[in-house]
Scaffold this motif. Sequence first.
Motif, PDB file in Angstrom:
ATOM      1  N   LEU A 232       0.817  -1.206   0.000  1.00 25.84           N
ATOM      2  CA  LEU A 232       0.000   0.000   0.000  1.00 25.84           C
ATOM      3  C   LEU A 232       0.855   1.263   0.000  1.00 25.84           C
ATOM      4  O   LEU A 232       0.423   2.310  -0.496  1.00 25.84           O
ATOM      5  N   CYS A 233       2.057   1.177   0.545  1.00 26.33           N
ATOM      6  CA  CYS A 233       2.955   2.324   0.567  1.00 26.33           C
ATOM      7  C   CYS A 233       3.764   2.461  -0.720  1.00 26.33           C
ATOM      8  O   CYS A 233       4.455   3.465  -0.912  1.00 26.33           O
ATOM      9  N   SER A 234       3.684   1.473  -1.587  1.00 24.40           N
ATOM     10  CA  SER A 234       4.489   1.466  -2.803  1.00 24.40           C
ATOM     11  C   SER A 234       3.821   2.271  -3.913  1.00 24.40           C
ATOM     12  O   SER A 234       2.613   2.539  -3.882  1.00 24.40           O
ATOM     13  N   ASP A 235       4.603   2.604  -4.923  1.00 20.90           N
ATOM     14  CA  ASP A 235       4.059   3.318  -6.076  1.00 20.90           C
ATOM     15  C   ASP A 235       3.058   2.450  -6.835  1.00 20.90           C
ATOM     16  O   ASP A 235       2.140   2.971  -7.475  1.00 20.90           O
ATOM     17  N   ALA A 236       3.222   1.133  -6.737  1.00 21.73           N
ATOM     18  CA  ALA A 236       2.309   0.225  -7.435  1.00 21.73           C
ATOM     19  C   ALA A 236       0.873   0.371  -6.943  1.00 21.73           C
ATOM     20  O   ALA A 236      -0.078   0.070  -7.674  1.00 21.73           O
ATOM     21  N   ALA A 237       0.709   0.841  -5.702  1.00 26.64           N
ATOM     22  CA  ALA A 237      -0.632   0.984  -5.129  1.00 26.64           C
ATOM     23  C   ALA A 237      -1.119   2.426  -5.142  1.00 26.64           C
ATOM     24  O   ALA A 237      -2.031   2.788  -4.386  1.00 26.64           O
ATOM     25  N   SER A 239      -3.066   4.022  -6.955  1.00 22.26           N
ATOM     26  CA  SER A 239      -4.492   4.227  -7.243  1.00 22.26           C
ATOM     27  C   SER A 239      -5.397   3.413  -6.337  1.00 22.26           C
ATOM     28  O   SER A 239      -6.601   3.315  -6.567  1.00 22.26           O
ATOM     29  N   VAL A 240      -4.828   2.827  -5.284  1.00 22.83           N
ATOM     30  CA  VAL A 240      -5.617   2.087  -4.300  1.00 22.83           C
ATOM     31  C   VAL A 240      -5.960   3.057  -3.175  1.00 22.83           C
ATOM     32  O   VAL A 240      -5.074   3.534  -2.461  1.00 22.83           O
ATOM     33  N   ASN A 241      -7.232   3.366  -3.026  1.00 21.57           N
ATOM     34  CA  ASN A 241      -7.632   4.429  -2.105  1.00 21.57           C
ATOM     35  C   ASN A 241      -9.031   4.146  -1.580  1.00 21.57           C
ATOM     36  O   ASN A 241      -9.926   3.762  -2.328  1.00 21.57           O
ATOM     37  N   GLY A 242      -9.213   4.303  -0.264  1.00 22.89           N
ATOM     38  CA  GLY A 242     -10.520   4.092   0.346  1.00 22.89           C
ATOM     39  C   GLY A 242     -10.917   2.631   0.461  1.00 22.89           C
ATOM     40  O   GLY A 242     -12.098   2.318   0.606  1.00 22.89           O
TER      41      GLY A 242
END
Length: 253
Positions: A232-237, A239-242
């Motif tokens: 979740l802290c990575s750049d890969a995530a 667009s992962v939000n909420g």
Amino acid sequence: MEHSGKHALVTGGGTGIGLGIAMGLAKAGAEVTITGRNLERLENVASQHARLHALQMNVDDVASVQDGIASAAKARGPIAICVANAGIAEPARFAKETPDHWRAIMATNLDGVFFTFQAAMATLGREDWGRMIAISSIAGLRGLKGAIAYTASKHGVIGMIRGLSEEYMGSNLTFNAICPGYVDTPIVDRNAAQIAEYQGISEEEARGYLARGNRHKRLLETEEITATALWLCSDAARSVNGQSIQIAGGHVT
């Protein structure tokens, strides 16, 4: 070393899930402030890695949180990664729930997340990058028998995450919750001891009872939660939000 130069803060960072995440972030290059009530324990943990820094702080005390996070930010910079992990899991059936127990659970599990996020975000500028992660529980997604206050508090955490993700939509901040099942931590050890005493069974049998609460019938390892937090802290995530990410060995909701 993806997080080299970043400052992370993990509440309840001296043991269990919090310790695993803090160590993972430190190994990824972040300077990590670990907070909790037991300063001796935190200092012992911090001695294990040069990028871990102990801070005594009570998440249910707004002044303690504001002062502690301000001092950490002064020493190591804005809180780019904030993991609100501190929590208590003390069961109580609804008919025997007391106002004091209810408030104690809410003060740590819900108020503590609010105080922590608000103070951490106050260290950031309008355009700053940030990852705000709350450790909720599968109890935040479904009912947990015999733990009404805990269930309500963890549902509240997920509501907070969803609201914050909407309020800060389009910014460089993301907000997500991790919802583990039963994890092999000191909290499970304490719960197993209570169950063993209450039901007149061995602690090993009680641990088996808790493990069966996970869909795959075994206790989770802290490394599984750490890996999710690091993703979740990575750049890969980015667009992962909420989101409320379930780790419970199978379908929950």
